[in-house]
Each structure stands twice: as structure tokens, then as C-alpha cells.
Write a protein that holds these residues in place. Structure first.
Motif, PDB file in Angstrom:
ATOM      1  N   TRP A  35       0.847  -1.184  -0.009  1.00 42.33           N
ATOM      2  CA  TRP A  35      -0.167   0.104   0.030  1.00 42.33           C
ATOM      3  C   TRP A  35       0.746   1.276   0.183  1.00 42.33           C
ATOM      4  N   TYR A  36       1.975   1.314   0.681  1.00 40.64           N
ATOM      5  CA  TYR A  36       2.830   2.512   1.045  1.00 40.64           C
ATOM      6  C   TYR A  36       3.633   2.730  -0.236  1.00 40.64           C
ATOM      7  N   TYR A  43      -4.545   3.920  -5.967  1.00 37.08           N
ATOM      8  CA  TYR A  43      -6.087   3.601  -5.732  1.00 37.08           C
ATOM      9  C   TYR A  43      -6.237   4.370  -4.631  1.00 37.08           C
ATOM     10  N   SER A  44      -5.987   5.764  -4.238  1.00 38.99           N
ATOM     11  CA  SER A  44      -6.265   6.378  -3.074  1.00 38.99           C
ATOM     12  C   SER A  44      -7.775   6.496  -2.923  1.00 38.99           C
ATOM     13  N   GLY A  78      -6.000   2.983   7.505  1.00 40.69           N
ATOM     14  CA  GLY A  78      -7.239   3.637   7.746  1.00 40.69           C
ATOM     15  C   GLY A  78      -8.240   3.492   6.506  1.00 40.69           C
ATOM     16  N   ILE A  79      -8.079   2.174   6.103  1.00 50.83           N
ATOM     17  CA  ILE A  79      -8.922   1.746   4.965  1.00 50.83           C
ATOM     18  C   ILE A  79      -9.442   0.190   5.162  1.00 50.83           C
ATOM     19  N   PRO A  80     -10.264  -0.101   4.870  1.00 53.12           N
ATOM     20  CA  PRO A  80     -10.946  -1.490   5.039  1.00 53.12           C
ATOM     21  C   PRO A  80      -9.977  -2.557   4.124  1.00 53.12           C
ATOM     22  N   VAL A 194      -9.686  -2.972  -4.107  1.00 58.59           N
ATOM     23  CA  VAL A 194      -8.440  -3.008  -5.098  1.00 58.59           C
ATOM     24  C   VAL A 194      -7.879  -4.406  -4.867  1.00 58.59           C
ATOM     25  N   THR A 195      -7.410  -5.133  -5.813  1.00 60.88           N
ATOM     26  CA  THR A 195      -6.725  -6.336  -5.653  1.00 60.88           C
ATOM     27  C   THR A 195      -5.215  -6.402  -5.615  1.00 60.88           C
TER      28      THR A 195
END
Length: 197
Positions: A35-36, A43-44, A78-80, A194-195
Motif C-alpha cells: 500500500w505504501y 488507488y487512493s 485507515g482503509i478496510p 483493489v486487488t
């Protein structure tokens, strides 16, 4: 064992080469690093991460350490994070096995792999005519075996399991900040995924 994360079109892949044991902590850290390194910029506005995982191994559906650390990652980012495990004996249907691992195998075929940094260099050179490009990183942390999940997590696991095949399909929601307790954000649900894996 490399941890790989792909975009749906498989144009760019982040491949982590870990040191130490293949643990649930490693699998969850791979999602965080993805993610980072790549996901956040691409995909923000996506609403969350969908992690497609095999049924066994360090990211298996029966590995509580993976679930605990993935919950921490969801809170940190901070995202599911929604997890979909392939059923037992179905890992052959994992798309990354067919679209990436063959190229990684060719990259080290016939070469003596003397160190992890040499493997990183070989994997980083992987590209195809269809546009696949691999970014390979060495994990900075050495992962240890024997780490147990916290008793509090096991007793109050915050896993939101699906009604159908809940042992294989579940989600970790990030906690809404307490700054706006009456906000409509409290009922916010994810609609786009997002995958990465």
C-alpha cells in the motif's frame, strides 16, 4: 517465499523477498508495504484492499496471527481490508501463480543464487512484452516463528465474516475517528475494491 502484489491488469508487480520465517506477520506486512509503495498512489480513492489469499500457509484462513496483524494494518492505513481465501486445494487457480511465478522461475533458472540481494536483482530484471514489470524489495525485518496472537484479540476478534463461507471471506474495517461521532461516516461502507495480492 516471495510475497507478490499485483494490479488487476498486471502491469506492475511488487515482489518482497523476506528474511526469516514465512509467518502471518510477514504476510500482513507485505500488504502494508504494498500500500505504501504502490497502492496508495494508484488507488487512493478505491475504498479498500481486496486480498486474494491461498487457503494455507502464512496467510491461511486458520492463521490467527495473520488476521490480527491484518487488522492492525487496516487500522494503520485507515482503509478496510477484505480477505478472500481460495478454498482448500484450489490454490492452482490463484492468478498470480500463472501470470508471475513462471517469469520469476525463469529469471533464476540456471543461475546460482548466492544471496537474497542477488535474487532481488534477478527478480527486478523481469519484464515481458505484454508490459509486466517487477519491482523487487528486500524485507528490512527478520521474521521470527513462535509469535502468538494477543489473548484480547482472540477473545474479541473484530472480524466481519460474510454470511456465505465466512471462514474464507471476511473484512476488517478501519475505526472511524472519534472526532466526529455523529458523522455520516459511521455508516460508510466500501463499494470498490483493489486487488493487491
Amino acid at each position: 517465499m516471495p510475497r507478490c502484489h499485483e494490479r488487476p491488469s498486471l502491469e506492475l508487480v511488487l515482489n518482497d523477498v523476506p528474511t526469516g520465517a514465512d509467518t502471518g506477520e510477514l504476510a500482513a506486512d507485505a500488504v502494508r508495504r504494498y500500500w505504501y509503495r504502490m497502492g496508495q498512489s494508484r488507488y487512493s480513492g478505491g475504498g479498500g484492499i481486496l486480498a486474494l489469499a491461498d487457503c494455507g500457509g502464512s496467510n491461511g484462513y486458520r492463521v490467527p496471527l495473520y488476521r490480527e496483524r491484518l487488522h492492525r494494518v487496516a487500522q494503520l492505513l485507515g482503509i478496510p481490508i477484505r480477505v478472500a481465501h481460495l478454498p482448500p486445494y484450489c490454490s492452482k487457480y490463484n492468478p498470480i501463480d500463472h501470470r508471475l511465478f513462471c517469469h520469476l522461475t525463469q529469471a533464476i533458472s540456471g543461475r546460482l543464487v548466492e544471496s537474497l540481494s542477488w535474487m532481488q536483482l534477478l527478480f527486478s530484471k523481469v519484464s515481458t512484452r505484454t508490459g509486466l514489470r517487477v519491482i523487487c524489495e528486500l524485507a528490512r525485518k527478520t521474521y521470527q516463528t513462535g509469535i502468538k496472537t494477543a489473548a484480547e484479540f482472540r477473545q474479541n476478534e473484530p472480524t466481519e465474516r460474510d454470511e456465505t463461507l465466512g471462514q474464507f471471506n471476511y473484512c476488517y474495517q478501519h475505526e472511524i475517528p472519534k472526532l466526529f461521532p455523529n458523522s455520516s461516516l459511521a455508516s460508510w461502507r466500501t463499494v470498490q475494491w483493489v486487488t493487491p495480492i
